[in-house]
Design a protein around this motif. Structure first.
Motif, mmCIF file in Angstrom:
data_model
loop_
_atom_site.group_PDB
_atom_site.id
_atom_site.type_symbol
_atom_site.label_atom_id
_atom_site.label_comp_id
_atom_site.label_asym_id
_atom_site.label_seq_id
_atom_site.Cartn_x
_atom_site.Cartn_y
_atom_site.Cartn_z
ATOM 1 N N LEU A 201 0.954 -1.149 -0.156
ATOM 2 C CA LEU A 201 -0.009 -0.483 0.212
ATOM 3 C C LEU A 201 0.988 0.791 -0.600
ATOM 4 N N THR A 202 0.572 2.320 -0.588
ATOM 5 C CA THR A 202 1.493 3.115 -0.782
ATOM 6 C C THR A 202 -0.160 4.541 -0.699
ATOM 7 N N GLY A 203 0.364 5.659 -0.160
ATOM 8 C CA GLY A 203 0.646 6.702 0.517
ATOM 9 C C GLY A 203 0.057 6.845 1.620
ATOM 10 N N ALA A 204 -0.625 8.316 1.933
ATOM 11 C CA ALA A 204 -0.620 8.344 3.721
ATOM 12 C C ALA A 204 -1.743 6.953 4.213
ATOM 13 N N PHE A 205 -2.133 6.842 5.536
ATOM 14 C CA PHE A 205 -3.390 6.829 5.862
ATOM 15 C C PHE A 205 -2.518 6.348 7.495
ATOM 16 N N SER A 206 -4.087 6.404 7.882
ATOM 17 C CA SER A 206 -4.192 6.692 9.861
ATOM 18 C C SER A 206 -4.668 5.433 10.602
ATOM 19 N N ILE A 207 -4.721 4.842 11.585
ATOM 20 C CA ILE A 207 -4.997 4.183 12.300
ATOM 21 C C ILE A 207 -6.929 5.159 12.388
ATOM 22 N N ALA A 208 -8.227 3.723 12.126
ATOM 23 C CA ALA A 208 -9.351 4.793 12.619
ATOM 24 C C ALA A 208 -9.872 3.501 13.508
ATOM 25 N N GLY A 209 -8.883 2.479 14.076
ATOM 26 C CA GLY A 209 -9.840 1.916 15.542
ATOM 27 C C GLY A 209 -8.811 0.592 15.617
ATOM 28 N N ILE A 210 -8.621 0.473 17.354
ATOM 29 C CA ILE A 210 -7.785 -0.549 17.721
ATOM 30 C C ILE A 210 -9.065 -1.347 18.715
ATOM 31 N N HIS A 211 -9.498 -2.218 18.736
ATOM 32 C CA HIS A 211 -10.218 -2.557 19.985
ATOM 33 C C HIS A 211 -9.821 -4.505 20.173
ATOM 34 N N TRP A 212 -9.939 -4.186 21.738
ATOM 35 C CA TRP A 212 -9.452 -5.482 21.511
ATOM 36 C C TRP A 212 -10.540 -5.903 22.544
ATOM 37 N N TYR A 213 -11.412 -7.330 22.547
ATOM 38 C CA TYR A 213 -12.735 -8.255 22.940
ATOM 39 C C TYR A 213 -11.719 -8.716 23.649
ATOM 40 N N HIS A 214 -12.002 -8.145 24.921
ATOM 41 C CA HIS A 214 -11.363 -9.358 26.324
ATOM 42 C C HIS A 214 -11.700 -10.878 26.548
ATOM 43 N N GLY A 215 -12.889 -10.904 26.163
ATOM 44 C CA GLY A 215 -13.437 -12.291 26.906
ATOM 45 C C GLY A 215 -14.388 -12.645 27.722
ATOM 46 N N THR A 216 -15.300 -11.352 28.027
ATOM 47 C CA THR A 216 -15.681 -11.485 29.189
ATOM 48 C C THR A 216 -16.848 -12.452 28.908
ATOM 49 N N GLU A 217 -17.359 -12.259 27.950
ATOM 50 C CA GLU A 217 -18.313 -13.406 27.904
ATOM 51 C C GLU A 217 -18.134 -14.311 26.710
ATOM 52 N N GLY A 218 -16.932 -15.081 27.326
ATOM 53 C CA GLY A 218 -16.037 -16.628 26.296
ATOM 54 C C GLY A 218 -16.058 -15.829 24.625
ATOM 55 N N TYR A 219 -15.665 -16.970 24.110
ATOM 56 C CA TYR A 219 -15.416 -16.706 22.883
ATOM 57 C C TYR A 219 -15.720 -17.706 21.924
ATOM 58 N N ILE A 220 -16.058 -16.998 20.890
ATOM 59 C CA ILE A 220 -17.194 -18.045 19.633
ATOM 60 C C ILE A 220 -17.027 -19.510 19.554
ATOM 61 N N GLU A 221 -15.355 -19.824 19.775
ATOM 62 C CA GLU A 221 -14.620 -20.672 19.785
ATOM 63 C C GLU A 221 -12.911 -20.887 19.843
ATOM 64 N N PRO A 222 -12.198 -21.600 20.454
ATOM 65 C CA PRO A 222 -10.699 -21.903 20.797
ATOM 66 C C PRO A 222 -10.037 -21.439 19.851
ATOM 67 N N ASP A 223 -9.477 -20.549 20.447
ATOM 68 C CA ASP A 223 -8.369 -19.688 20.250
ATOM 69 C C ASP A 223 -8.973 -18.459 18.868
ATOM 70 N N CYS A 224 -10.064 -18.012 19.211
ATOM 71 C CA CYS A 224 -11.023 -17.405 18.358
ATOM 72 C C CYS A 224 -10.114 -15.635 17.881
ATOM 73 N N PRO A 225 -9.836 -15.184 16.535
ATOM 74 C CA PRO A 225 -9.299 -13.599 16.388
ATOM 75 C C PRO A 225 -10.340 -13.140 17.507
ATOM 76 N N CYS A 226 -9.554 -11.933 17.775
ATOM 77 C CA CYS A 226 -10.139 -11.559 18.768
ATOM 78 C C CYS A 226 -9.260 -9.782 19.269
ATOM 79 N N LEU A 227 -8.368 -9.072 18.401
ATOM 80 C CA LEU A 227 -8.282 -7.704 18.317
ATOM 81 C C LEU A 227 -7.631 -7.387 17.510
ATOM 82 N N ALA A 228 -9.007 -5.771 17.057
ATOM 83 C CA ALA A 228 -9.340 -5.996 14.862
ATOM 84 C C ALA A 228 -8.732 -4.609 15.665
ATOM 85 N N VAL A 229 -7.518 -4.641 14.108
ATOM 86 C CA VAL A 229 -7.080 -2.986 13.644
ATOM 87 C C VAL A 229 -7.758 -3.036 12.626
#
Length: 1180
Positions: A201-229
């Motif tokens: 990718l070229t050109g300027a870009f910035s982060i729109a959001g980082i959200h890390w789900y903390h597993g408070t309600e369990g995960y929908i399956e073991p080893d589930c992706p939970c950190l979104a950038v």
């Protein structure tokens, strides 16, 4: 899932919003905007009517507070749910922490660095720490009570985002240049994050959001992706943890402003805008994705520019900040759920377990069964069955009979309605779409579908069974590729190689009925196959992409819901002319509804269906809607003009305790109208209305109403129309009754108004009918009450029956004590025995056994109960009472009561006991348990065998040179056994010759038998020799040590007779010692002579004796001076003088004491000093 906008709140003064945050626990919504705007709102549902719960309930603003304090535009708002705090900051860098006090929010703390502006703030998972990042690179970590924990300046960087890991050990800092740096929780740099989504990718870009789900309600399956950038250019990556080098990559293709996970980490919302092709302005949209990057839905939002979004705590609503408005959207999640035979099956995740928790909730009995399932994909139900589709567990070996599918990656588990697995099938295609019919399960991936005939229906008609039997031979599992054209003959088999080939036009939905299978494809084509033979019949073309297909009960129409929630209908069999004038099959119907998220056809009427549109349920008949009902339930079932719906949202708020209030039954209009008609205008007129709108349910309604009024003719006609045979019979029976009251009572009983019916019977003085009614209901307590009110000779049998039935009632609930009382009254001995046994009341059991007559069939059972608890005597008496001596003997043997066994065997002339005994004894001897064998023989009164073994042990112990006292005890025991043996024989002889000859004869016979014994054993004639030998051996040494040398010598002299028992070396060494001490050197010399001549000595030992003799006899002449008065007696007599066992002296007096057991003597004057015989220790 489905999503639709449902509410809009305007901010006064058209102030533009910058940020929004929804408190997950208490439901407060904080929004910040320009000119220091900060508001806290709360939506609450006011509902008086119990039926409207959940999303359908109307909601109003219960809190609407403006918080004063900021001057610049508020840019960051964040909640601390654990401590009920709100943290906000504005463009001037001012941070305010607000706290809740008496329902309103107040300033608690203020902080301003006056240097830079706060870009992001984040509380950690437990709400203890907050991390604040400033644009100029300053980082501050503070505690919840306002203390600063640490601060740091990251030189030369511009920060814009921060996120904690779930364990609070890692901090992520997002930089203005798009990099993300990973730090530990003390502020030490670890590493830069690898950003795979930004490759080439070229050109300027910035982060729109980082959200890390903390597993408070369990995960929908073991080893589930939970950190979104996510970046503003639409590139996004979802990671399992901060070092995941293989993240899920998404290109959303939009300008992103904000992202957020829902409450349980199953859906990621990405908000932003899309360049619209036609207009110049951008369109605001929110896209929804799973943690694995699959796109779920798109929501278009009106307005100029969306600035932020936030999920509600339950995940059922989402708030969007757009311009100066807050929009709310309702979410209808794709729950994993189903409904089979009164049971709602639903799945949820728990934080403490990696698996899904699947609950089978029987709504009729309000019982629930829980089952834990790994990697659950979907739940499908039909009839009484449920299919759980799961990923196969790689670690578990597959079952033997599944060998053909080794390496299968998915499992379809067929369960019944309480969750018991009946049949698992391993398959290789991902079951993205699963549907069930009465006999088949069909699972489809994007390219192929798999058909499994899971049962040969029991309740099918003969014709249907023939069809099923035919297809059964052709293999019960088949697989087809979507591009193949099967003819319907047996050409589908399990060929997975074809199934994984790709296709240009993937499957997007399937549905099936008993006759046909419909497969929808993304292009809008629907392929129709016949079932059960699976041949392609027809292809239809739709103008939309199906998301959900549903067939009506006679397979003539299909309902299609597409991705955007538009419901359309297609008639499968109509023939129409298309635009070119050609005949075509299938016609799109005119009806179209928007925002539909669920629909169900009625099971018994092809024209009736119910559908959910936003928060309203509509029922359609012939494509005409009835007035809607406010509800947000999922439709379980639609038959008999009633709709059963379940409020899954409410159930899943507390999934472990489902409440019956969350199951709602709606009656449709024709049922309501008919009921109202019957009540208002009467039966005649309403039957006309039902005639015009016939339905079995309405006829039943009419029949019941007619019964109430005792209009039997109408009732019978109505029962005939709804094919209720029992109803017809009932009306016939009513017609035969004479009395009006009787009819009314019967009708009351028919409608389950049993109290009323019973009262009517009693009023008519028909107690027998009241009792009969209660017996039919199984209410025996009431039967007992009724029986006690009157008297009648037929009552006794009934009383007994009632007592027994109540006893059974208590016994079933394991209340044995209560049961006993009733069984005693009911004289039910069989169940009484069982209760006594359960109560461990063996006395009661014994009394019961004694009270039973001989040969009663219950006696063996009672005997076995005694055997099980080891009560031999009672068991034997019970066996003997029912004339089973063999079992009695076996019991004694089993419980090791051998003496009893032998006695019984003798009394009942059984031959096999001796062999049994010998077998058991030899088994014990093999295991070298000699003492056990002796005990066995002794108990069985086989004294001679016991004595033989005993002597053997004594001899072995003597050889080992163990303690002489112990050896003496063993010899005494052996001798006592021999004595018992003699006694036994004499008794036996006495018994034999009783009455025909004298005592002498019997004694003689006894002696003869003993002679036979003595010839076989060296101890039999003189059992006490061993005991005597060791007795005198010990006595001599005791006397010697006491200093009575004279007596010791006399005792030692007796030992010369026992060389066969005690080794000669011992005897003569002791004798020499005693003689030497007594200065009787002549005896001493004789002893030495004997010692030196012994052959058992080794030469060096002999040499030692000779040296010692030399030493003694060179000093003392081997001659004895004192002559005792006894010597002449000893020499002259023939040695038959009795010896005193206490002193070792010969007894010369005429009066002496003799032991009754061992027949040994003691001097009269000694006897007074002893309570026990010195030799055999029996009481004197």
């Amino acid at each position: 899932m489905f999503i639709y906008l449902c509410k809009k709140i305007a901010i006064p003064g058209n102030v533009r919003l910058k940020c929004i945050s929804w408190n997950k626990d208490q439901g407060f919504i904080a929004c910040g905007g320009e000119d220091g705007l900060l508001k806290v709102l709360k939506l609450e549902t006011q509902t008086d009517e119990a039926k409207i719960k959940g999303l359908a309930a109307p909601s109003n603003l219960s809190v609407n507070q403006t918080l004063e304090g900021h001057s610049g535009s508020v840019q960051v708002v964040t909640w601390n749910e654990q401590y009920q705090k709100l943290t906000t900051s504005d463009q001037n860098g001012l941070i305010i922490v607000w706290m809740l006090y008496k329902g309103a929010w107040y300033e608690e703390m203020i902080n301003n660095r006056n240097k830079s502006v706060v870009r992001s703030m984040s509380w950690n998972a437990d709400g203890q720490k907050i991390c604040i990042v400033y644009e100029d690179g300053a980082v501050i970590v503070g505690s919840v009570d306002g203390n600063r924990i640490w601060g740091k300046d990251l030189k030369g960087t511009h920060l814009c985002h921060v996120a904690w890991s779930s364990d609070s050990k890692v901090l992520l800092f997002g930089m203005a240049n798009g990099e993300i740096h990973i730090y530990d929780n003390q502020g030490n740099f670890i590493v830069k994050m690898k950003l795979s989504c930004l490759v080439n990718l070229t050109g300027a870009f910035s982060i729109a959001g980082i959200h890390w789900y903390h597993g408070t309600e369990g995960y929908i399956e073991p080893d589930c992706p939970c950190l979104a950038v996510c970046y503003d250019n639409g590139r996004c990556q979802i990671m399992r943890d901060e070092n995941d080098h293989n993240p899920v990559l998404i290109d959303t293709g939009m300008n992103v402003v904000c992202i957020q996970w829902n409450h349980c980490g199953s859906v990621l919302a990405v908000a932003g805008s899309l360049k619209a092709t036609s207009q110049d302005k951008d369109v605001n949209i929110v896209q929804f994705y799973t943690p694995f990057g699959e796109h779920l839905r798109t929501l278009k939002v009106p307005g100029k520019q969306i600035s932020a979004l936030s999920w509600e705590g339950s995940g059922l609503k989402i708030a969007l900040a757009v311009d100066s408005y807050i929009y709310f959207a309702n979410i209808r999640p794709d729950y994993k759920w189903g409904y089979c035979s009164n049971t709602v099956v639903y799945a949820y995740t728990r934080p403490d377990r990696p698996e899904y928790c699947v609950v089978f909730w029987d709504t009729k009995n309000n019982e629930k069964y829980v089952k834990y399932v790994k990697s659950l994909i979907s739940i499908t139900t039909y009839g009484d069955f449920c299919v759980l589709a799961t990923k196969a567990d790689e670690n578990q070996p597959q079952e033997e009979h599944e060998m053909e599918s080794i390496g299968a990656t998915y499992v379809l588990v067929l369960c019944n309605s309480i969750g018991t697995p009946l049949d698992p099938k391993y398959i290789d295609i991902g079951p993205l779409f699963v549907t069930m019919t009465k006999t088949h399960v069909i699972a489809a991936s994007k390219e192929a579908f798999y058909i499994w005939q899971y049962r040969v229906a029991k309740k099918l008609t003969a014709m249907e069974i023939n069809q099923v039997a035919r297809t059964r031979k052709e293999g019960r599992e088949r697989i087809y590729h979507i591009d193949d054209t099967p003819s319907g003959s047996a050409d589908g088999h399990l060929d997975y190689s074809r199934a994984i080939e790709g296709t240009r036009d993937p499957i997007c939905a399937i549905t099936a009925s008993d006759k046909i299978l419909l497969v929808g494809r993304e292009s809008g084509t629907i392929q129709r196959y016949s079932l059960p033979s699976v041949g392609i019949v027809q292809k239809y073309t739709l103008n939309c992409r199906a998301y959900q297909l549903s067939l009506n009960c006679n397979s003539s129409r299909v309902a299609i819901i597409d991705l955007s929630g538009v419901l359309t209908f297609f008639d499968l069999d109509t023939r129409v002319a298309d635009s070119t004038g050609q005949q075509a099959i299938g016609e799109q119907l005119k009806l179209e509804r928007k925002d539909v998220w669920d629909m169900k056809w009625a099971k018994d009427n092809p024209d009736l269906f119910a559908m959910m549109e936003k928060t309203r349920m509509y029922v359609f008949r012939n494509l005409d809607p009835e007035e809607p009902i406010q509800t947000s339930g999922y439709i379980c079932n639609f038959e008999d003009l009633e709709i059963k719906s379940v409020l899954l949202d409410e159930i899943l708020k507390n999934p472990e305790h489902p409440n019956k209030d969350y199951i709602i039954n709606f009656e449709i209009r024709s049922l309501r109208d008919s009921r109202a008609l019957i009540e208002k205008v009467g039966i005649e007129e309403s039957s006309q209305f039902i005639e015009d709108n016939p339905h079995p349910r309405l006829w039943r309604l009419l029949a019941e109403a007619a019964l109430q009024k005792l209009d039997l003719q109408t009732a019978e006609q109505a029962f005939v129309r709804c094919k209720d045979y029992q109803g017809i019979k009932f009306v016939k029976r009513l017609g035969n009754l004479q009395s009006e009251a009787m009819k009314q009572a019967e009708v009351a009983a028919y409608f389950s108004r049993f109290e009323e019916a019973e009262r009517m019977y009693l009023d008519m003085d028909r107690r027998d009918l009241a009792i009969g009614l209660r017996i039919k209901l199984g209410d025996w307590f009431r039967v007992l009450q009724l029986l006690k009110t009157g008297s009648g000779d037929s009552d006794d049998a009934l009383l007994e029956q009632a007592h027994n039935a109540i006893g059974d009632y208590f016994a079933d609930r394991q209340k044995w004590l209560n049961a006993v009382q009733y069984y005693v009254q009911g004289r039910n001995q069989e169940r009484l025995a069982e209760c006594y046994y359960m109560l461990e009341d063996y006395q009661g059991l014994e009394n019961l056994a004694n009270s039973l007559p001989e040969n009663n069939k219950l006696l063996p059972d009672i005997a076995y109960m005694f055997v099980r608890v080891g009560m031999c005597e009672q068991a034997v008496s019970a066996f003997l009472k029912c004339n089973r001596p063999k079992d009695a003997v076996d019991t004694c043997v089993h419980l090791n009561q051998w003496n009893k066994a032998v006695e019984l065997a003798k009394n009942h002339n059984m031959k096999e006991i001796g062999s049994l005994l010998a077998r058991y004894a030899s088994h014990l001897l093999e295991k070298n348990k000699i003492l056990d064998a002796i005990e066995l023989y002794r108990k069985a009164n086989y004294f001679f065998e016991a004595a033989k073994l005993m002597f053997k042990i004594a001899d072995e112990e003597a050889k080992k040179r163990t303690k002489p006292l112990r050896v003496k005890k063993l010899y005494v025991l052996a001798a006592l056994l021999i004595e018992q043996c003699h006694e036994q024989m004499q008794n036996a002889q006495r018994g034999k010759v009783k009455g025909k000859s004298s005592e002498t004869a019997s004694a003689l016979a006894g002696l003869l038998e003993e002679d036979i014994l003595s010839s076989t054993n060296r101890f039999a004639d003189n059992a006490w020799r061993g005991a005597e030998a060791y007795h005198f051996f010990i006595l001599a040494q005791r006397q010697l040590y006491k200093g009575s040398v004279d007596v010791a010598l006399k005792t030692a002299l007796h030992l010369r007779d026992y060389e066969d028992i005690i080794p000669a070396v011992e005897i003569y060494s002791l004798l020499a010692l005693c003689a030497c001490a007594n200065r009787a050197f002549d005896i001493c010399s004789k002893a030495f002579v004997k010692l030196e001549s012994l052959e058992t000595l080794r030469p060096e030992q002999r040499q030692q004796y000779e040296d010692l003799a030399l030493e003694i006899f060179t000093r003392h002449c081997p001659k004895y001076n004192k002559k005792s008065d006894l010597d002449d007696v000893l020499e002259s007599g023939d040695g038959k003088l009795p010896v005193c066992v206490a002193t070792g002296d010969p007894i010369l007096e005429y009066r002496f004491w003799m032991c009754s057991v061992c027949k040994h003597c003691m001097k009269a004057k000694e006897a007074s000093n002893y309570n026990f015989c010195p030799l055999c220790h029996s009481t004197a």
